[in-house]
Design a protein around this motif. Structure first.
Motif, PDB file in Angstrom:
ATOM      1  N   ASP A 188      45.067 -30.238   3.860  1.00 29.90           N
ATOM      2  CA  ASP A 188      44.079 -29.166   3.723  1.00 29.90           C
ATOM      3  C   ASP A 188      43.880 -28.780   2.261  1.00 29.90           C
ATOM      4  OD1 ASP A 188      43.643 -29.090   6.389  1.00 29.90           O
ATOM      5  OD2 ASP A 188      44.744 -27.224   6.764  1.00 29.90           O
ATOM      6  N   LEU A 189      44.967 -28.741   1.496  1.00 31.93           N
ATOM      7  CA  LEU A 189      44.850 -28.414   0.071  1.00 31.93           C
ATOM      8  C   LEU A 189      43.962 -29.440  -0.626  1.00 31.93           C
ATOM      9  CD1 LEU A 189      48.527 -27.419  -0.861  1.00 31.93           C
ATOM     10  CD2 LEU A 189      46.525 -25.922  -0.985  1.00 31.93           C
ATOM     11  N   LEU A 190      44.174 -30.701  -0.285  1.00 27.74           N
ATOM     12  CA  LEU A 190      43.393 -31.760  -0.916  1.00 27.74           C
ATOM     13  C   LEU A 190      41.906 -31.617  -0.580  1.00 27.74           C
ATOM     14  CD1 LEU A 190      44.567 -34.176  -2.584  1.00 27.74           C
ATOM     15  CD2 LEU A 190      43.852 -35.614  -0.680  1.00 27.74           C
ATOM     16  N   ARG A 191      41.635 -31.284   0.657  1.00 28.35           N
ATOM     17  CA  ARG A 191      40.226 -31.142   1.069  1.00 28.35           C
ATOM     18  C   ARG A 191      39.590 -29.915   0.421  1.00 28.35           C
ATOM     19  NH1 ARG A 191      42.667 -32.254   6.522  1.00 28.35           N
ATOM     20  NH2 ARG A 191      42.209 -34.436   7.000  1.00 28.35           N
ATOM     21  N   ALA A 192      40.411 -28.861   0.213  1.00 25.16           N
ATOM     22  CA  ALA A 192      39.864 -27.604  -0.293  1.00 25.16           C
ATOM     23  C   ALA A 192      39.708 -27.596  -1.812  1.00 25.16           C
ATOM     24  CB  ALA A 192      40.764 -26.444   0.134  1.00 25.16           C
ATOM     25  N   GLU A 193      40.429 -28.479  -2.505  1.00 24.68           N
ATOM     26  CA  GLU A 193      40.419 -28.455  -3.970  1.00 24.68           C
ATOM     27  C   GLU A 193      39.868 -29.775  -4.497  1.00 24.68           C
ATOM     28  OE1 GLU A 193      41.417 -26.003  -5.938  1.00 24.68           O
ATOM     29  OE2 GLU A 193      42.548 -24.691  -4.579  1.00 24.68           O
ATOM     30  N   PRO A 194      38.577 -29.815  -4.808  1.00 23.63           N
ATOM     31  CA  PRO A 194      37.986 -31.084  -5.262  1.00 23.63           C
ATOM     32  C   PRO A 194      38.690 -31.661  -6.489  1.00 23.63           C
ATOM     33  CG  PRO A 194      36.276 -29.447  -4.812  1.00 23.63           C
ATOM     34  CD  PRO A 194      37.590 -28.743  -4.708  1.00 23.63           C
ATOM     35  N   THR A 195      39.192 -30.807  -7.376  1.00 24.09           N
ATOM     36  CA  THR A 195      39.829 -31.348  -8.584  1.00 24.09           C
ATOM     37  C   THR A 195      41.188 -31.956  -8.245  1.00 24.09           C
ATOM     38  OG1 THR A 195      40.788 -29.205  -9.132  1.00 24.09           O
ATOM     39  CG2 THR A 195      38.662 -29.748 -10.132  1.00 24.09           C
ATOM     40  N   LEU A 196      41.851 -31.413  -7.230  1.00 18.37           N
ATOM     41  CA  LEU A 196      43.119 -31.987  -6.783  1.00 18.37           C
ATOM     42  C   LEU A 196      42.862 -33.359  -6.164  1.00 18.37           C
ATOM     43  CD1 LEU A 196      46.179 -31.351  -6.344  1.00 18.37           C
ATOM     44  CD2 LEU A 196      45.548 -30.421  -4.125  1.00 18.37           C
ATOM     45  N   LEU A 197      41.834 -33.426  -5.338  1.00 14.49           N
ATOM     46  CA  LEU A 197      41.440 -34.706  -4.732  1.00 14.49           C
ATOM     47  C   LEU A 197      41.154 -35.734  -5.823  1.00 14.49           C
ATOM     48  CD1 LEU A 197      40.556 -36.335  -2.205  1.00 14.49           C
ATOM     49  CD2 LEU A 197      38.277 -35.327  -2.470  1.00 14.49           C
ATOM     50  N   LYS A 198      40.461 -35.301  -6.868  1.00 10.90           N
ATOM     51  CA  LYS A 198      40.106 -36.217  -7.958  1.00 10.90           C
ATOM     52  C   LYS A 198      41.368 -36.731  -8.664  1.00 10.90           C
ATOM     53  CE  LYS A 198      37.023 -36.285 -12.003  1.00 10.90           C
ATOM     54  NZ  LYS A 198      37.911 -35.821 -13.101  1.00 10.90           N
ATOM     55  N   MET A 199      42.328 -35.832  -8.911  1.00  4.06           N
ATOM     56  CA  MET A 199      43.572 -36.272  -9.559  1.00  4.06           C
ATOM     57  C   MET A 199      44.285 -37.324  -8.711  1.00  4.06           C
ATOM     58  SD  MET A 199      45.270 -32.787 -11.125  1.00  4.06           S
ATOM     59  CE  MET A 199      46.659 -33.510 -12.008  1.00  4.06           C
ATOM     60  N   PHE A 200      44.305 -37.105  -7.413  1.00  5.71           N
ATOM     61  CA  PHE A 200      44.976 -38.061  -6.535  1.00  5.71           C
ATOM     62  C   PHE A 200      44.223 -39.389  -6.497  1.00  5.71           C
ATOM     63  CE2 PHE A 200      48.726 -36.814  -4.144  1.00  5.71           C
ATOM     64  CZ  PHE A 200      48.930 -35.555  -4.652  1.00  5.71           C
ATOM     65  N   GLN A 201      42.893 -39.308  -6.482  1.00  5.57           N
ATOM     66  CA  GLN A 201      42.104 -40.551  -6.472  1.00  5.57           C
ATOM     67  C   GLN A 201      42.380 -41.366  -7.731  1.00  5.57           C
ATOM     68  OE1 GLN A 201      38.334 -38.633  -5.874  1.00  5.57           O
ATOM     69  NE2 GLN A 201      38.152 -39.350  -3.748  1.00  5.57           N
ATOM     70  N   GLU A 202      42.389 -40.692  -8.881  1.00  4.14           N
ATOM     71  CA  GLU A 202      42.656 -41.399 -10.144  1.00  4.14           C
ATOM     72  C   GLU A 202      44.046 -42.024 -10.129  1.00  4.14           C
ATOM     73  OE1 GLU A 202      39.954 -38.403 -12.893  1.00  4.14           O
ATOM     74  OE2 GLU A 202      42.132 -38.396 -13.081  1.00  4.14           O
ATOM     75  N   ARG A 203      45.020 -41.255  -9.595  1.00  2.42           N
ATOM     76  CA  ARG A 203      46.395 -41.742  -9.573  1.00  2.42           C
ATOM     77  C   ARG A 203      46.523 -42.972  -8.668  1.00  2.42           C
ATOM     78  NH1 ARG A 203      51.846 -40.257 -10.062  1.00  2.42           N
ATOM     79  NH2 ARG A 203      51.273 -38.628 -11.493  1.00  2.42           N
ATOM     80  N   VAL A 204      45.899 -42.914  -7.505  1.00  2.00           N
ATOM     81  CA  VAL A 204      45.991 -44.034  -6.578  1.00  2.00           C
ATOM     82  C   VAL A 204      45.294 -45.265  -7.156  1.00  2.00           C
ATOM     83  CG1 VAL A 204      45.207 -44.855  -4.322  1.00  2.00           C
ATOM     84  CG2 VAL A 204      46.317 -42.634  -4.527  1.00  2.00           C
TER      85      VAL A 204
END
Lengths: 333, 333
Positions: B314-330
């Motif tokens: 839910d945190l990932l879905r709610a925070e676009p910048t968090l999602l972006k950090m994870f996408q870059e990391r993956v």
């Protein structure tokens, strides 16, 4: 940090070697050392490593102190504490000590600059209590307690050595409503104090876990636990079955490795495990709880809680059977 | 415990070797494995031990799995997790899984019977993500989450791997009234999730500690921390000065040894330190707090908190910048 000889830039606890220069800075205190009390896990490791040979144990302790400038067992990472008489107090020391006061240090020997002058010649190497002569330095952030006049110094030292355990147990038990409290290693020093603290802090039921019938008999005679059970704390299933329904608070006071999973299994969902044993493995605890899908709070036992010395000494004065257990322990050591 | 091949009588986590027989009992589940995600500390240790040589890293991981029947790094004590497709479900399994579901296991690989059939041939040895083919067994007490359809599996896996950190952070932060929260290693996976969780749980101020300007820039861009500071977490004085007035909650997410004293020094009296790093030393933390006379609560980060997977996703879905950090990391892995 000015007492760190090497490596530079670390705190005294992490240092390889401390500077034991007897000349104090204005926020320091120098103590004439009378006795060291080695940490139980440290003494046990030394005893095992040297096959119980007292001369070799003594030689290694003297060598550690000589080379490190502190009694910091490099294998267990633990130290112990000391008693002595205050020699000189820096003008800006905040510790409230005066020359001539007899004190016990409540910070670990692992970060206390220490020099012994007698090569530990008076120590027989057969127990954790090390009579010696030398000096130690206390810092502004150190903690030292004046030894009470109404108790023998050996007894006070044995209590003060573990006074963090009953204090933290008291705090955690008090955060639950009439909890069940299990103490693993309940006949030992920190265990018996923790049991007494748990009852005073409102435990509805206390369970003392011990490894053999000798300790069970001692603990039963003390009346400190509502229930006394036997179990090998390294056997998770056996420990959980011995404790029964799941404790709200489980206090681990045995200094043997491998008790993490049993303590977790013995604890109810929503409960707390307090690990006081220096033999605790961080990763075994963290991964164990995860692997068991156990919703338990796991605390690293912090040896410092404000008021810990007074609380532990008060427990001893209030519980004659606890006092008796400590007297017997000190006498046999 | 029936899957423990040796030594007998221990839990799977503590076992030297597990039985990977693909025939399941009626409370077990067999999963066809598609990918392992090694624990970061484990991969780092292997990388260092083999001088970064991918062939030797691959060979050692294959050898560990072959000899132990699980991916349990004997040096770090840590494992990781896996994704796969449910193959067969025992009639009495309580996990709620059905054949064909794509799942991630949320219990550590250190206690999951695992066999790989391809010698890890498709893995380049250069990252923690290990594509493979084989099978794993889930127990009745295991936890597995169905991979959400709205996120790429690699992304979900990266989140679920560390989902205990934001969940426990959230719980602890919620127990304080508008606290200051410091996250050490704030630009990493568990760190960034913990920052987001802290803010949502009511943190008044969040401080993200990172080791270099690259990570600082990434974290600033995300907006997840109110303040971004640079410090070497192994330097206690530097860390405490960077955090400033003393955090009410300090969350340690960096997987390097020696951060215990800094975390304690950076925390206000009455505060809490949560250690999530498997590189944490129990004795360094316990003795460090005592030596510093620091009245702080120290928690062993439990990877299991009820609802942790949902909270993290839910945190990932709610925070676009968090999602972006994870996408870059993956993507860079």
């Amino acid at each position: 940090m000015h007492r760190v000889a090497e490596p530079p830039g670390v705190l005294p606890q992490a240092a390889d070697r401390l500077d034991t220069d007897p000349r104090i800075r204005d926020d320091e205190v120098r103590v004439r050392v009378e006795r060291l009390n080695l940490d139980a896990a440290s003494y046990r490791q030394l005893h095992t490593a040297h096959g119980g040979d007292p001369d070799r144990i003594r030689a290694e302790v003297a060598e550690i102190i000589r080379t490190r400038g502190k009694m910091h067992n490099p294998v267990t990472g633990s130290g112990g504490m000391l008693i002595g008489v205050v020699d000189e107090v820096g003008a800006r020391s905040p510790l409230g000590l005066r020359p001539g006061m007899r004190v016990a240090t409540l910070v670990s020997l692992t970060l206390t600059p220490l020099r012994v002058d007698d090569g530990l010649a008076r120590w027989d190497g057969r127990s954790e209590q090390v009579p010696t002569d030398g000096h130690a330095i206390l810092f502004a952030r150190s903690i030292a307690a004046e030894l009470p006049a109404d108790l023998p110094p050996e007894l006070s030292l044995a209590v003060l050595d573990v006074c963090g355990a009953p204090a933290l147990t008291s705090r955690v038990v008090g955060s639950y409503a009439s909890p069940t409290v299990a103490v693993v290693g309940a006949a030992g020093k920190s265990g018996s104090l923790s049991l007494a603290a748990a009852r005073r802090a409102g435990a509805k039921r206390t369970v003392g876990v011990v490894p053999n019938e000798t300790e069970a008999a001692r603990l039963r005679a003390s009346g400190l636990a509502d229930e006394v059970v036997l179990a090998d704390a390294r056997d998770p299933i056996a420990l959980a079955e011995a404790v029964g329904d799941g404790a709200d608070v489980t206090v681990v006071c045995v200094d043997v490795p491998g008790c993490e999973h049993g303590a977790i299994l013995a604890t109810a969902s929503g409960g707390t495990v307090i690990f006081f044993s220096m033999a605790t493995s961080f990763s075994a605890a963290a991964l164990g709880a995860e692997g068991l899908a156990a919703d338990v709070t796991m605390l690293i036992g912090n040896g410092y809680v404000p008021g810990h010395a007074e609380l532990a000494l008060d427990l001893l004065r209030a519980e004659p059977t606890l006092l008796k257990m400590f007297q017997e322990r000190v006498e046999t050591e």
